[in-house]
Write an enzyme that holds these catalytic residues in place. Structure first.
Site, PDB file in Angstrom:
ATOM      1  N   LYS A  10       0.742  -1.313   0.137  1.00  0.00           N
ATOM      2  CA  LYS A  10      -0.067   0.044  -0.188  1.00  0.00           C
ATOM      3  C   LYS A  10       0.935   1.263  -0.059  1.00  0.00           C
ATOM      4  O   LYS A  10       2.058   1.348   0.513  1.00  0.00           O
ATOM      5  CB  LYS A  10      -0.917  -0.160   1.247  1.00  0.00           C
ATOM      6  CG  LYS A  10      -2.053   0.946   0.941  1.00  0.00           C
ATOM      7  CD  LYS A  10      -3.297  -0.019   0.461  1.00  0.00           C
ATOM      8  CE  LYS A  10      -4.580   0.835   0.151  1.00  0.00           C
ATOM      9  NZ  LYS A  10      -5.861  -0.054  -0.410  1.00  0.00           N
TER      10      LYS A  10
ATOM     11  N   ASP B 164      -6.813   4.201  -4.580  1.00  0.00           N
ATOM     12  CA  ASP B 164      -7.586   4.146  -3.304  1.00  0.00           C
ATOM     13  C   ASP B 164      -8.239   5.355  -3.079  1.00  0.00           C
ATOM     14  O   ASP B 164      -8.393   5.985  -4.102  1.00  0.00           O
ATOM     15  CB  ASP B 164      -6.593   3.726  -2.237  1.00  0.00           C
ATOM     16  CG  ASP B 164      -7.261   3.316  -0.846  1.00  0.00           C
ATOM     17  OD1 ASP B 164      -7.657   2.005  -0.725  1.00  0.00           O
ATOM     18  OD2 ASP B 164      -7.332   4.000   0.011  1.00  0.00           O
TER      19      ASP B 164
END
Ligand code: GLU
Length: 451
Positions: free
Chosen positions: A131, A171
Site C-alpha cells: 500500500k 484508493d
C-alpha cells in the site's frame, strides 16, 4: 487451551506490536483483529508458531519514505510526504492501492498494507500485499496541480515498482485521472509500456469492470451471505456511506438486484432519499463526484430530499448497511443503532470501516457481517485480472470479467465458510476470512525459508 489463555497470548503479542510500532493505532487495530482470531489456529498448528509467521507477517518487508516537492498554480513550492509499504511478497508481487488524503501517515498505510496481504490471498490470485500514498489533499486542487504532484510522486516511486515487483492502483483520492498521470510519468522515465499500475483507462491497458469491481463485489458478497439464510437483495432497504467509486457501484449493483439505496455521504454530511437512488439519480452523483468534484449536498438541493450536515447515515433504518467511505466510520453507538433498527447484514466496501466495538455488537446480535478484507476484495481481484490481461496483451469482454468477479466472490465466501466457526445459521466471517487469507501466505513463507 482456554479462552483466557488465548486472551493473554493476544495481549502479550499486542504489547510487542505496540512497543515496536509506537503511535500507529490503526495498524495496532488491524493486527489485533487478525491475531485474536488466528492465535487459536496457530496454537493448533504449531509449525506456524515455531516459524513465527504471525510476527513476521506484521513486519513489512520494506518501507519506502520519500519527499514529494511540486509547484502549485501560484508558482509556490509545496512539499508532501510519499510512502510505499511493501508488506509481503510470499505469494506474488506487492499489490495494493495508493491513497492521497491528508490523514495518510505510516500507521494508516501499514494497516492498509497488512489487510491487503490477507485480502489478496483470499482472491485466489497470485498477489502479495502493499500500500502507499501521500498526505496530499486532491480536494480543491486544479487538474494541473494534481498532474504536477503525480509526476513528482512517480519520479521517485518509479525506481521501486515494476510489473513483476510492485503494482500500485487506486484508493481514496486516487482514481482514473491520477492513475493516468502516474502511468504517463512512469512510461516517460522507464520507456516501458507495461502493466505497472492497475485501474488504467480501457484504451491503454485497463480492464473492463475494474471501476465497478469493488462495489459490485461488495454486493455480490452480500448476496452470498443472504443466500445462506435463503434470502436475497430484493426489496432490501440499503444505507450506503461514501459517494466515491466504491459507493457509486455498490449503489448501482444493489439497485440492479432489487434493493433500494436511500443514503450516500461525503466528509461534510449525508443525504437521505427515501424514494431510492435510481439509475438517473446515480448518473447525477457520478457526474457530480467524478467530473464536477462537488459535494453530496447538491444532490439534496437537486432532488429535494434531506441533508444531514456533519452526520453519518447509520441512524437511518435499513436492512442492509454498506459502509463504503473509510476506516472507523461505524462506531459502537452506530452499530447499536443499526441493530435496534433491524439491520440484518453489513458488507464492508471500505477498509476497516467498523471499529472493534462495532464488530462486537454485530457479532453479539448474530447478524451477517462481511469484513472488508473479504467483502471488498473484488476491486483488487479485478486488478489481478487486469495484470493477467496486460501480460497476455489481451482484453476480456465485460461479461467475461464480470463472470470471473462473481466466481471469485463466491470462492471467497466459500473460504470464509470453510474456516469460519458456525453456530446454527450464524457464520463467523471475520475468523473465516482471517484464517483463509493467512494459510496460503503462511505456507508460502514456510516453503521459501527465512534466514
Ligand atoms: N485500494 C483497493 C483495495 O483496498 C484496490 C487495490 C488494488 O486494486 O490494487 O483493495
Amino acid at each position: 487451551m482456554t479462552n483466557n489463555a488465548y486472551d493473554s497470548l493476544v495481549k502479550e503479542f499486542m504489547a510487542k506490536i505496540i512497543a515496536r510500532n509506537p503511535g500507529e493505532e490503526e495498524f495496532h487495530q488491524a493486527v489485533e483483529e487478525v491475531v485474536t482470531t488466528i492465535i487459536p489456529f496457530v496454537e493448533e498448528n504449531p509449525k506456524y508458531k515455531a516459524a513465527k509467521i504471525l510476527e513476521r507477517i506484521a513486519e513489512p518487508e520494506r518501507v519506502i519514505l520519500f519527499r514529494i516537492p511540486w509547484k502549485d498554480d501560484k508558482g509556490e513550492i509545496q512539499i508532501n510526504k510519499g510512502y510505499r509499504i511493501e508488506m509481503n511478497s510470499a505469494i506474488g508481487p506487492y499489490k495494493g492501492g495508493l491513497r492521497f488524503h491528508p490523514t495518510v501517515n505510516l500507521g494508516v498505510l501499514k494497516f492498509l498494507a497488512y489487510e491487503q496481504v490477507f485480502k489478496n490471498s483470499l482472491t485466489t490470485l497470485p498477489m502479495g500485499g502493499g500500500k502507499g500514498g501521500s498526505d496530499f489533499d486532491p480536494k480543491g486542487k486544479s487538474d494541473n496541480e494534481v498532474m504536477a504532484f503525480c509526476q513528482s510522486f512517480m519520479t521517485e516511486l518509479s525506481r521501486h515498482i515494476g510489473p513483476d515487483t510492485d503494482i500500485p492502483a487506486g484508493d481514496i483520492g486516487v482514481g482514473g485521472r491520477e492513475i493516468g498521470f502516474l502511468f504517463g510519468q512512469y512510461k516517460r522515465i522507464r520507456n516501458e509500456f507495461t502493466g505497472v499500475l492497475t485501474g488504467k483507462g480501457r484504451e491503454w491497458g485497463g480492464s473492463l469492470i475494474r471501476p465497478q469491481a469493488t462495489g459490485y463485489g461488495q454486493v455480490y458478497f452480500a448476496q452470498e451471505m443472504l443466500k445462506t439464510r435463503g434470502d436475497n437483495m430484493k426489496g432490501k432497504i440499503c444505507t450506503v456511506s461514501g459517494s466515491g467509486n466504491v459507493a457509486q457501484y455498490a449503489t448501482e449493483k444493489a439497485t440492479e438486484l432489487g434493493g433500494k439505496v436511500v443514503t450516500l455521504s461525503d466528509s461534510a454530511g449525508f443525504i437521505y432519499d427515501p424514494n431510492g437512488i435510481d439509475v438517473e439519480k446515480l448518473a447525477f452523483v457520478m457526474d457530480l463526484k467524478n467530473v464536477k468534484r462537488g459535494r453530496i449536498k447538491e444532490y439534496a438541493d437537486k432532488y429535494g430530499c434531506e441533508y444531514y450536515e456533519g452526520k453519518r447515515p447509520w441512524g437511518i433504518k435499513c436492512d442492509v448497511a454498506l459502509p463504503s467511505a473509510t476506516q472507523n466510520e461505524v462506531d459502537e453507538e452506530d452499530a447499536k443503532t443499526l441493530i435496534a433498527n433491524g439491520c440484518l447484514l453489513v458488507s464492508e466496501g471500505a477498509n476497516m470501516p467498523s471499529s472493534p466495538a462495532a464488530i462486537e455488537v454485530y457479532q453479539n446480535a448474530r447478524i451477517m457481517y462481511g469484513p472488508g478484507k473479504a467483502a471488498n476484495a473484488g476491486g483488487v481481484a479485478v486488478s489481478g485480472l487486469e495484470m493477467s490481461q496486460n501480460s497476455l496483451r489481451f482484453s476480456w469482454t465485460r461479461e467475461e470479467v464480470d463472470a470471473k468477479l462473481q466466481q471469485i466472490m463466491k470462492d471467497i465466501h466459500a473460504t470464509c465458510l470453510k474456516y469460519g466457526p458456525k453456530e446454527g445459521d450464524y457464520i463467523d466471517y471475520v475468523t473465516g476470512a482471517n484464517i483463509g487469507g493467512f494459510v496460503k501466505v503462511a505456507d508460502a513463507m514456510m516453503a521459501q525459508g527465512y534466514v
